[in-house]
Design an enzyme around this catalytic site. Structure first.
Site, mmCIF file in Angstrom:
data_model
loop_
_atom_site.group_PDB
_atom_site.id
_atom_site.type_symbol
_atom_site.label_atom_id
_atom_site.label_comp_id
_atom_site.label_asym_id
_atom_site.label_seq_id
_atom_site.Cartn_x
_atom_site.Cartn_y
_atom_site.Cartn_z
ATOM 1 N N LYS A 1 85.256 12.081 -15.961
ATOM 2 C CA LYS A 1 86.516 11.481 -16.406
ATOM 3 C C LYS A 1 87.610 11.776 -15.383
ATOM 4 C CE LYS A 1 89.437 11.179 -20.562
ATOM 5 N NZ LYS A 1 89.698 11.710 -21.916
ATOM 6 N N SER B 1 90.255 8.184 -25.445
ATOM 7 C CA SER B 1 90.633 7.789 -24.120
ATOM 8 C C SER B 1 89.479 7.764 -23.118
ATOM 9 C CB SER B 1 91.721 8.734 -23.583
ATOM 10 O OG SER B 1 91.220 10.063 -23.526
ATOM 11 N N SER C 1 89.011 11.998 -28.239
ATOM 12 C CA SER C 1 88.650 11.181 -27.077
ATOM 13 C C SER C 1 87.265 11.405 -26.480
ATOM 14 C CB SER C 1 89.683 11.350 -25.968
ATOM 15 O OG SER C 1 90.857 10.679 -26.327
HETATM 16 N N1 GLN Z 1 93.543 8.775 -29.541
HETATM 17 C C1 GLN Z 1 94.251 10.016 -29.579
HETATM 18 C C2 GLN Z 1 95.573 9.865 -28.873
HETATM 19 O O1 GLN Z 1 95.861 8.789 -28.522
HETATM 20 C C3 GLN Z 1 93.424 11.103 -28.972
HETATM 21 C C4 GLN Z 1 93.438 11.109 -27.499
HETATM 22 C C5 GLN Z 1 92.613 12.197 -26.888
HETATM 23 O O2 GLN Z 1 91.809 12.852 -27.552
HETATM 24 N N2 GLN Z 1 92.847 12.433 -25.623
HETATM 25 O O3 GLN Z 1 96.295 10.775 -28.671
#
Ligand code: GLN
Length: 497
Positions: free
Chosen positions: A80, A155, A179
């Protein structure tokens, strides 16, 4: 000849170690696969062909010299784009860091390299890891290999899509609110958020430091465990790193015996907003665990109702502080520095141009929630809710060994459907956020396809902090039983493959 891209990481490592194939051949097969499909999928932001082949060659040389290889040596991985990689661009999915070449490796990156894992490149993600669909990337969305018109989760959608389209057998994600787990769920792959502090955050670009956690992503539970073991463990460079032995995750993944294990089903994780096909697959998983000898108990965690609200105060608050460093002066983008403007103006112009709408929304929300006069009402209250959630978990774990739920309320939604509706987007993390707020370990493992749309559904398993091994035990049991029932791994049903 076997298609090297179809092997599991464990199989690949064994084939490299025995000399049946070379690490270079394995790397080349994956680079070819990327060349063939990634134009459609868009999992990668950067492919490091030269670096990957060089790392693979080093593994082959080591083997030729008779040196002992690590358990994942020669296995390719998709990283990532939130972890720094020395000499290789790291953008965090943002224009703000376009073209930035980090001068150092994150601890996680260094551990991957040391283990002989071959980093193929950096994967697409929502900007600064804020999102649930990868649509917030400044570099365009990623498609879900099951249906390219749908989101691969976020994400970490680039990492999950790379796995599901056989561009890499291993990937790395980060999980602040879901995410790693939500992308795993919607692509039919395995994702693990280790216990908070289990994997070093040094060199992982910060979003919400008290929630952020890097972790392993793979196509099988055993592969995730093998990767977990490589990346986990104490790091003096991270002040929240846990100084304790890594839980025996690989042993647990090879064991997969759930007889006598107490499994809690949280009754609040159901009802309105949950897709019928998702609940069908979840209920089937509960039944399966019972058949395998687990004892299923129903639990109530009343404070979970407020988890999403608390998260959307705490995460933006921390992000408003963490992202203050992107000032156009230190690194990355700089806009308007023509010799006439003040540093303050350059910072303002840079942040205006460099951040996307979701990041700006969160910085504003967080700044507001932390401002004097509002701090107690918003940030303070959210922290109290966080304590209540931890207590609900503590109470639950007095009665059960693990807690399970659907990973996400719905299957992958179409790209664009929720792009202009932040609330709808936030709901994707309804079930995953409590484990971040409490710091627990959690996994998503495939549990079948939803009947109405034929898309993958994930089963979430949550364990107490530092009991990550329980995730792997339950995950391995579920994976083995379902694979036997289906007659093949779930991903074999993915249409574009
Ligand atoms: N979807 C969540 C957010 O938008 C979690 C994102 C994540 O875990 N990085 O914050």
């Amino acid at each position: 000849m076997t298609d090297l891209t179809r092997l599991t990481a464990a199989q690949t490592a064994a084939a490299v170690a025995s000399g049946e194939t070379s690490a270079v051949e394995v790397a080349q097969a994956h680079l070819d696969r990327i060349g063939a499909v990634d134009e459609k999928v868009h999992a990668f932001l950067h492919v490091d062909t030269e670096g990957a082949l060089k790392a693979a060659k080093a593994v082959d040389d080591k083997r030729a010299a008779g040196e002992k290889l690590g358990p994942l040596a020669g296995v390719p991985l998709a990283l990532k784009d939130i972890f720094t990689t020395k000499g290789i661009p790291t953008t965090v999915g943002s224009k703000m860091l376009e073209g930035w070449i980090p001068p150092y490796d994150a601890t996680l990156t260094a551990r991957l390299k040391q283990a002989g894992i071959v980093i193929l490149g950096k994967t697409n993600m929502d900007e600064f890891a804020m999102g649930s669909s990868t649509e917030n990337s400044a570099y365009g969305p990623t498609g879900n290999p099951w249906d390219l018109t749908r989101i691969p989760g976020g994400s970490g959608g680039g990492s999950s899509a790379a796995l599901a389209s056989f561009q890499a057998p291993l990937a790395i994600g980060t999980d602040t609110g879901g995410s790693i787990r939500q992308p795993a769920a919607v692509t039919g792959t395995v994702g693990v958020k280790p216990t908070y502090g289990g994997v070093s955050r040094y060199g992982m670009v910060a979003f919400s430091s008290s929630l952020d956690q890097g972790g392993p992503c793979a196509r099988t539970v055993l592969d995730a465990a093998l990767l977990h073991e490589v990346i986990a463990g104490y790091d003096p460079m991270d002040s929240t790193s846990i100084d304790a032995p890594v839980p025996p995750v690989v042993e647990a993944a090879r064991n997969g015996d759930v007889r006598g294990l107490r499994v809690g089903v949280i009754k609040e994780f159901a009802g309105e907003g949950y897709q019928a096909g998702v609940m069908e697959r979840f209920n089937e998983s509960v039944e399966l665990l019972r058949e395998l000898g687990a004892e299923v108990v129903e639990l109530s965690c009343p404070s979970f109702e407020y988890a999403l609200a608390a998260y959307y105060l705490i995460a933006p608050s921390e992000c408003s502080s963490n992202l203050a460093r992107f000032d156009g002066l230190r690194y990355g983008l700089r806009v308007g520095d023509d010799g006439t403007r003040s540093a303050e103006d350059v910072t303002a112009l840079t942040r205006e141009a460099g951040f996307g709408p979701e990041v700006k929304r969160r910085i504003m929300l967080g700044t507001y929630a932390l401002s004097s006069g509002y701090y107690d009402a918003y940030y303070g209250s959210a922290q109290k809710v966080r304590t209540l959630i931890s207590r609900d978990f503590e109470r639950s774990f007095q009665q059960v060994d693990v807690v399970i739920s659907p990973t996400t309320p719905t299957t992958a939604f179409p790209i664009g459907e929720r792009a202009d509706d932040p609330m709808a987007m936030y709901l994707a993390d309804l079930c995953t956020i409590p484990a971040n707020l409490a710091g627990n370990a959690a996994m998503s493992v495939p549990c079948g396809l939803a009947s109405e749309d034929g898309l993958p559904v994930g089963l979430q398993i949550i364990a107490p902090a530092m009991a990550d091994d329980r995730l792997y035990r339950v995950g391995a049991a579920v994976e083995a039983a379902f694979t036997a029932r289906w007659g093949h791994p779930l991903l074999e049903e993915a249409p574009i493959l």
